[in-house]
Design a protein around this motif. Structure first.
Motif, PDB file in Angstrom:
ATOM      1  N   ALA A 109       0.852  -1.193   0.000  1.00 37.41           N
ATOM      2  CA  ALA A 109       0.000   0.000   0.000  1.00 37.41           C
ATOM      3  C   ALA A 109       0.884   1.238   0.000  1.00 37.41           C
ATOM      4  CB  ALA A 109      -0.918  -0.007   1.225  1.00 37.41           C
ATOM      5  N   SER A 110       0.278   2.370  -0.374  1.00 33.39           N
ATOM      6  CA  SER A 110       1.001   3.648  -0.411  1.00 33.39           C
ATOM      7  C   SER A 110       0.357   4.636   0.548  1.00 33.39           C
ATOM      8  CB  SER A 110       0.985   4.240  -1.826  1.00 33.39           C
ATOM      9  OG  SER A 110       1.673   3.410  -2.730  1.00 33.39           O
ATOM     10  N   ALA A 111       1.178   5.468   1.157  1.00 28.54           N
ATOM     11  CA  ALA A 111       0.665   6.465   2.096  1.00 28.54           C
ATOM     12  C   ALA A 111      -0.269   7.433   1.376  1.00 28.54           C
ATOM     13  CB  ALA A 111       1.825   7.229   2.713  1.00 28.54           C
ATOM     14  N   ARG A 112      -1.363   7.762   2.029  1.00 30.55           N
ATOM     15  CA  ARG A 112      -2.303   8.735   1.461  1.00 30.55           C
ATOM     16  C   ARG A 112      -1.726  10.142   1.651  1.00 30.55           C
ATOM     17  NH1 ARG A 112      -7.169   6.189   0.460  1.00 30.55           N
ATOM     18  NH2 ARG A 112      -7.554   4.251   1.639  1.00 30.55           N
ATOM     19  N   PRO A 113      -1.612  10.913   0.572  1.00 25.82           N
ATOM     20  CA  PRO A 113      -1.067  12.269   0.703  1.00 25.82           C
ATOM     21  C   PRO A 113      -2.129  13.233   1.206  1.00 25.82           C
ATOM     22  CG  PRO A 113      -1.615  11.840  -1.576  1.00 25.82           C
ATOM     23  CD  PRO A 113      -1.918  10.561  -0.821  1.00 25.82           C
ATOM     24  N   LEU A 114      -1.703  14.419   1.546  1.00 31.24           N
ATOM     25  CA  LEU A 114      -2.617  15.466   2.007  1.00 31.24           C
ATOM     26  C   LEU A 114      -2.899  16.392   0.833  1.00 31.24           C
ATOM     27  CD1 LEU A 114      -4.042  16.435   4.609  1.00 31.24           C
ATOM     28  CD2 LEU A 114      -2.114  17.980   4.972  1.00 31.24           C
ATOM     29  N   GLY A 115      -3.828  15.987  -0.011  1.00 35.00           N
ATOM     30  CA  GLY A 115      -4.232  16.827  -1.133  1.00 35.00           C
ATOM     31  C   GLY A 115      -3.134  17.072  -2.152  1.00 35.00           C
ATOM     32  N   GLY A 116      -2.151  16.175  -2.212  1.00 33.77           N
ATOM     33  CA  GLY A 116      -1.095  16.323  -3.201  1.00 33.77           C
ATOM     34  C   GLY A 116      -0.193  17.521  -2.979  1.00 33.77           C
ATOM     35  N   ASP A 117      -0.075  17.993  -1.729  1.00 34.65           N
ATOM     36  CA  ASP A 117       0.735  19.176  -1.450  1.00 34.65           C
ATOM     37  C   ASP A 117       2.212  18.903  -1.724  1.00 34.65           C
ATOM     38  OD1 ASP A 117       2.252  21.216   0.330  1.00 34.65           O
ATOM     39  OD2 ASP A 117       0.179  21.931   0.309  1.00 34.65           O
ATOM     40  N   ARG A 118       2.875  19.854  -2.412  1.00 33.61           N
ATOM     41  CA  ARG A 118       4.276  19.683  -2.806  1.00 33.61           C
ATOM     42  C   ARG A 118       5.219  20.623  -2.074  1.00 33.61           C
ATOM     43  NH1 ARG A 118       4.517  14.764  -5.085  1.00 33.61           N
ATOM     44  NH2 ARG A 118       2.918  14.492  -6.700  1.00 33.61           N
ATOM     45  N   ARG A 119       4.742  21.318  -1.057  1.00 34.87           N
ATOM     46  CA  ARG A 119       5.622  22.242  -0.341  1.00 34.87           C
ATOM     47  C   ARG A 119       6.761  21.496   0.346  1.00 34.87           C
ATOM     48  NH1 ARG A 119       0.500  24.257   0.537  1.00 34.87           N
ATOM     49  NH2 ARG A 119       0.168  26.507   0.223  1.00 34.87           N
ATOM     50  N   ALA A 120       7.895  22.144   0.437  1.00 34.43           N
ATOM     51  CA  ALA A 120       9.001  21.591   1.205  1.00 34.43           C
ATOM     52  C   ALA A 120       8.592  21.506   2.671  1.00 34.43           C
ATOM     53  CB  ALA A 120      10.235  22.470   1.048  1.00 34.43           C
ATOM     54  N   GLY A 121       9.049  20.463   3.340  1.00 35.84           N
ATOM     55  CA  GLY A 121       8.725  20.284   4.748  1.00 35.84           C
ATOM     56  C   GLY A 121       7.518  19.419   4.999  1.00 35.84           C
ATOM     57  N   VAL A 122       6.796  19.014   3.930  1.00 42.31           N
ATOM     58  CA  VAL A 122       5.619  18.160   4.078  1.00 42.31           C
ATOM     59  C   VAL A 122       6.007  16.730   3.707  1.00 42.31           C
ATOM     60  CG1 VAL A 122       3.231  17.733   3.380  1.00 42.31           C
ATOM     61  CG2 VAL A 122       4.089  20.081   3.557  1.00 42.31           C
ATOM     62  N   HIS A 123       5.786  15.798   4.613  1.00 44.40           N
ATOM     63  CA  HIS A 123       6.266  14.432   4.428  1.00 44.40           C
ATOM     64  C   HIS A 123       5.173  13.407   4.697  1.00 44.40           C
ATOM     65  CE1 HIS A 123      10.615  15.590   4.491  1.00 44.40           C
ATOM     66  NE2 HIS A 123      10.142  16.585   5.225  1.00 44.40           N
ATOM     67  N   THR A 124       5.288  12.260   4.030  1.00 41.42           N
ATOM     68  CA  THR A 124       4.624  11.037   4.465  1.00 41.42           C
ATOM     69  C   THR A 124       5.736  10.101   4.939  1.00 41.42           C
ATOM     70  OG1 THR A 124       4.699  10.151   2.208  1.00 41.42           O
ATOM     71  CG2 THR A 124       2.656  11.253   2.903  1.00 41.42           C
ATOM     72  N   LEU A 125       5.350   9.031   5.626  1.00 43.29           N
ATOM     73  CA  LEU A 125       6.357   8.096   6.132  1.00 43.29           C
ATOM     74  C   LEU A 125       5.877   6.673   5.880  1.00 43.29           C
ATOM     75  CD1 LEU A 125       9.008   7.544   7.488  1.00 43.29           C
ATOM     76  CD2 LEU A 125       7.923   7.868   9.715  1.00 43.29           C
ATOM     77  N   ARG A 126       6.349   6.137   4.772  1.00 39.73           N
ATOM     78  CA  ARG A 126       5.968   4.775   4.387  1.00 39.73           C
ATOM     79  C   ARG A 126       7.169   3.976   3.888  1.00 39.73           C
ATOM     80  NH1 ARG A 126       1.381   1.414   5.051  1.00 39.73           N
ATOM     81  NH2 ARG A 126       1.673  -0.307   3.607  1.00 39.73           N
ATOM     82  N   THR A 127       8.051   4.653   3.140  1.00 39.83           N
ATOM     83  CA  THR A 127       9.173   3.975   2.507  1.00 39.83           C
ATOM     84  C   THR A 127      10.495   4.416   3.128  1.00 39.83           C
ATOM     85  OG1 THR A 127       9.530   5.676   0.823  1.00 39.83           O
ATOM     86  CG2 THR A 127       7.854   3.994   0.354  1.00 39.83           C
ATOM     87  N   LEU A 128      11.541   3.716   2.763  1.00 34.05           N
ATOM     88  CA  LEU A 128      12.874   4.082   3.227  1.00 34.05           C
ATOM     89  C   LEU A 128      13.254   5.464   2.729  1.00 34.05           C
ATOM     90  CD1 LEU A 128      15.580   3.547   4.572  1.00 34.05           C
ATOM     91  CD2 LEU A 128      16.240   2.185   2.575  1.00 34.05           C
ATOM     92  N   ASP A 129      12.909   5.781   1.500  1.00 34.53           N
ATOM     93  CA  ASP A 129      13.215   7.114   0.972  1.00 34.53           C
ATOM     94  C   ASP A 129      12.457   8.193   1.739  1.00 34.53           C
ATOM     95  OD1 ASP A 129      14.962   6.080  -0.894  1.00 34.53           O
ATOM     96  OD2 ASP A 129      13.470   5.992  -2.497  1.00 34.53           O
ATOM     97  N   ASP A 130      11.203   7.903   2.116  1.00 29.22           N
ATOM     98  CA  ASP A 130      10.442   8.842   2.951  1.00 29.22           C
ATOM     99  C   ASP A 130      11.174   9.083   4.267  1.00 29.22           C
ATOM    100  OD1 ASP A 130       8.387   8.890   1.080  1.00 29.22           O
ATOM    101  OD2 ASP A 130       7.155   7.420   2.153  1.00 29.22           O
TER     102      ASP A 130
END
Length: 400
Positions: A109-130
């Protein structure tokens, strides 16, 4: 079968590959993974890895010796684009195709984003890269961190951020965090854990907007409050990765629909882990990902369902130096009582506690906070009682 393809180099995908070899499959084994990384352990990402207590190499689930034993073709850094069930072919995102006799769907599964926001400082945490990106932001000075979502990932991330010395606020849309899983009484205890450890908890409100031009500066809530923020971590759930299966004969509904043995509507295809809805339930837990593959592979190789993957659900969460463990199935209307230890001032006592959920005089679930030994015993009893009840129902033709 001459070729089996495991789609998803995930925890459940790795366990499926291991089971294939353990159960005697000696043909061609192909493992497809969208990430460039070999399988790794996800639970530490929000805990030990985020706080720097676990180096990245500790996350690896395989080593060179196991790679040699599995004798698999690893196709990493490429996603599956579609499944041609008639031609028994997995089509990859780069145009390559893999002809196969059997398929294990383990795309997670993939983390649900918050409205596709692309601002710096906004993160999801699901993968190693995250986790890499978030960990980098949390170094070099105190940050104002707003965690959106008070579920397990959100609570663990908040705990880790607080341990690193950051100012943390958790925003939860429900009246309490973890109410669906634990019910209001025990959810209130988890809320007290946040507050006792200096994390602010805001409930009954959700995010209306994020402020900041290129980087986030604040979080505006639906009740009008504005929370200053340097870092925002979004933990509002995950969606099963089934888009690549659209148009295939597989039945999809919040996951790949499977019977009790992880078998799908196609005899050559099984599904395991976070992407699989087994017997009507999709469980995003480590134990499901590691237990389902045994039955799934047995049924794949048999060409029909001969093994059952059902088990008593179990999950754990580490928050603020305390381990929470839960097993069973809680439903609305179940009563709950503390049978060992105590709750003091709404929070776990020094020695933790064990609570039992009950319905019609029968234990349906158990919760332990910092009470591992008692929990192990109670979980074993619950599994035995559940198995006996299921057998009794099936003997009399009643669905369990």
């Amino acid at each position: 079968m001459r070729t089996v393809t495991v789609v998803g180099a995930s925890l459940s995908g790795l366990y499926a590959a291991r089971e294939l070899r353990a159960q005697g499959f000696d043909g061609r084994l192909v493992i497809v993974g969208e990430e460039t990384h070999a399988p790794y352990d996800r639970p530490p990402l929000s805990k030990e890895y985020l706080t720097g207590r676990a180096p990245e190499e500790d996350l690896a689930l395989t080593d060179a010796e196991e790679h040699a034993e599995l004798d698999a073709e690893w196709l990493l850094g490429v996603r599956a684009r579609s499944l041609d069930a008639r031609g028994r072919t997995v089509v990859l995102g780069d145009g390559r195709t893999v002809s196969t006799d059997g398929v294990v769907v383990a795309t997670g599964a993939s983390a649900r984003p918050l409205g596709g926001d692309r601002r710096a400082g906004v993160h999801t945490l699901r993968t190693l890269d995250d986790a890499r990106a978030l960990r980098a932001e949390l170094t070099g000075g105190e940050r104002r961190v707003v965690v959106v979502g008070g579920g397990f990932v959100g609570a663990e991330t908040a705990s880790s951020c607080a341990a690193l010395g950051h100012t943390v606020t958790v925003v939860e849309a429900a009246t309490l965090p973890l109410v669906p899983q634990l019910g209001p009484d025990m959810a209130a205890v988890c809320a007290a854990l946040h507050r006792r450890n200096g994390t602010a908890l805001t409930t009954g409100a959700s995010v209306a907007a994020l402020h900041g031009t290129t980087a986030v500066t604040a979080v505006e809530l639906t009740d009008g409050r504005v929370l200053p923020a340097d870092v925002v971590v979004v933990g509002i759930g995950a969606a099963p990765n089934t888009a690549w299966l659209a148009g295939s004969p597989l039945a999809l509904n919040d996951g790949v629909l499977c019977d009790d043995g992880c078998a799908t509507s196609l005899p050559q295809v099984v599904a395991v882990g976070d992407v699989a809805r087994v017997g009507g339930t999709r469980a995003e837990h480590w134990t499901s990902a590691t237990r389902q593959p045994r039955a799934a592979v047995t049924n794949l190789l048999a060409g029909r369902t001969v093994a059952d993957a059902r088990s008593v659900p179990y999950f754990w969460s580490d928050q603020y130096g305390v381990r929470l463990q839960f097993a069973g199935r809680r439903r609305e209307g179940d009563s709950v009582r503390v049978t060992e230890g105590r709750i003091a001032d709404g929070a776990p006592g020094e020695d933790g506690f064990l609570a039992r959920y009950e319905r019609a005089g029968r234990t349906t679930a158990v919760l332990a906070v910092a009470r591992a030994r008692s929990f192990t015993r109670a979980r074993r009893e619950l599994a035995r009682d559940t198995h006996e009840t299921r057998e009794a129902h099936e003997t009399h033709g009643v669905p369990a």
